[in-house]
Write a protein that holds these residues in place. Sequence first.
Motif, mmCIF file in Angstrom:
data_model
loop_
_atom_site.group_PDB
_atom_site.id
_atom_site.type_symbol
_atom_site.label_atom_id
_atom_site.label_comp_id
_atom_site.label_asym_id
_atom_site.label_seq_id
_atom_site.Cartn_x
_atom_site.Cartn_y
_atom_site.Cartn_z
ATOM 1 N N ALA A 122 -18.443 37.262 -15.898
ATOM 2 C CA ALA A 122 -17.144 37.244 -16.036
ATOM 3 C C ALA A 122 -16.572 35.746 -15.365
ATOM 4 C CB ALA A 122 -16.462 38.748 -14.773
ATOM 5 N N GLN B 196 -14.230 32.809 -13.051
ATOM 6 C CA GLN B 196 -13.020 33.003 -12.856
ATOM 7 C C GLN B 196 -11.997 31.762 -12.952
ATOM 8 O OE1 GLN B 196 -12.172 36.491 -11.147
ATOM 9 N NE2 GLN B 196 -14.052 36.985 -11.873
ATOM 10 N N ILE B 197 -10.857 31.785 -12.884
ATOM 11 C CA ILE B 197 -9.623 30.932 -12.630
ATOM 12 C C ILE B 197 -10.246 29.533 -11.297
ATOM 13 C CG2 ILE B 197 -8.066 32.070 -13.692
ATOM 14 C CD1 ILE B 197 -6.489 32.121 -10.464
ATOM 15 N N THR C 190 -9.903 26.962 -8.489
ATOM 16 C CA THR C 190 -7.976 26.846 -7.619
ATOM 17 C C THR C 190 -8.552 25.901 -6.813
ATOM 18 O OG1 THR C 190 -9.610 28.472 -5.499
ATOM 19 C CG2 THR C 190 -8.072 29.601 -7.496
ATOM 20 N N VAL D 139 -16.911 28.573 -11.740
ATOM 21 C CA VAL D 139 -15.937 30.287 -11.977
ATOM 22 C C VAL D 139 -15.903 30.411 -12.884
ATOM 23 C CG1 VAL D 139 -16.030 29.357 -8.888
ATOM 24 C CG2 VAL D 139 -14.378 28.464 -10.811
ATOM 25 N N SER D 140 -15.405 29.012 -13.938
ATOM 26 C CA SER D 140 -14.705 29.118 -15.033
ATOM 27 C C SER D 140 -15.764 29.294 -16.265
ATOM 28 C CB SER D 140 -13.302 28.395 -16.088
ATOM 29 O OG SER D 140 -13.150 28.969 -14.173
ATOM 30 N N LYS E 116 -13.424 38.629 -19.826
ATOM 31 C CA LYS E 116 -14.064 38.109 -19.747
ATOM 32 C C LYS E 116 -14.152 36.468 -19.437
ATOM 33 C CE LYS E 116 -17.862 41.083 -19.234
ATOM 34 N NZ LYS E 116 -19.725 41.386 -19.696
ATOM 35 N N VAL F 114 -10.880 33.308 -18.977
ATOM 36 C CA VAL F 114 -10.390 32.364 -18.494
ATOM 37 C C VAL F 114 -9.214 31.583 -19.238
ATOM 38 C CG1 VAL F 114 -10.730 32.602 -16.123
ATOM 39 C CG2 VAL F 114 -11.492 30.913 -16.698
ATOM 40 N N LYS G 120 -6.419 34.180 -15.603
ATOM 41 C CA LYS G 120 -7.737 35.599 -16.119
ATOM 42 C C LYS G 120 -7.455 36.078 -17.586
ATOM 43 C CE LYS G 120 -11.204 37.963 -15.611
ATOM 44 N NZ LYS G 120 -12.366 37.699 -15.672
ATOM 45 N N LYS H 146 -6.889 39.572 -19.460
ATOM 46 C CA LYS H 146 -7.132 40.439 -19.373
ATOM 47 C C LYS H 146 -6.799 42.029 -19.992
ATOM 48 C CE LYS H 146 -5.845 40.227 -13.445
ATOM 49 N NZ LYS H 146 -5.040 40.339 -12.501
#
Length: 186
Positions: free
Chosen positions: A61, A63-64, A66, A85-86, A144, A146, A181, A183
Amino acid sequence: MIKEYKAEIVPLNDDFIGTKAHGNAFFTETEDNLHIKIEMFDTPKNTQHWEHFHGFPDGKAAQIATMDQDSNHDGLVDLPETEAVSGTTMVPFDDAPQNMNVPNDNYPTSDKNGHFAYEIDVPLRDLQKKFKEVFGTDDLELDKRVIYIHGVPDSLELPTSVAGAVGEYDAHTTLPIATGKIKKVN
């Protein structure tokens, strides 16, 4: 069976850029079609904005990003810094997402107010076929992934530390300005 997804798109790099790009993305997947609708506000005006979903080919998965991903501490999260992360850029939201041809000039351009809307129907089987060819699976696994919106004007002076050139396109084109993200809704 219809599958619906949504992403709330939030600003990234907004302190440096001077705008708080934000919006929403909606994805409706049917047996034959992927309908994509994205609307953005407060993006850098009169600028072409690359937009894609990013993720990990192994199904992890995403993630965005930051500001925590600003590993070189230059005050900006550039495209390479998002990858931890992405994941990688996967599917472009241009005039033909099913071709998965990321570097091109067929992305939306914001108006004088920094607004743009993008809506397209994508032949799902064509996209899945190309996705499998590139990533080894035909399952898009949207929940999963972004979404990233990219692009600042060439007139914006970026630190030399900002990376992300893709072919003939420099970091002005690839700098992330917003992310969300994806969903599952139903």
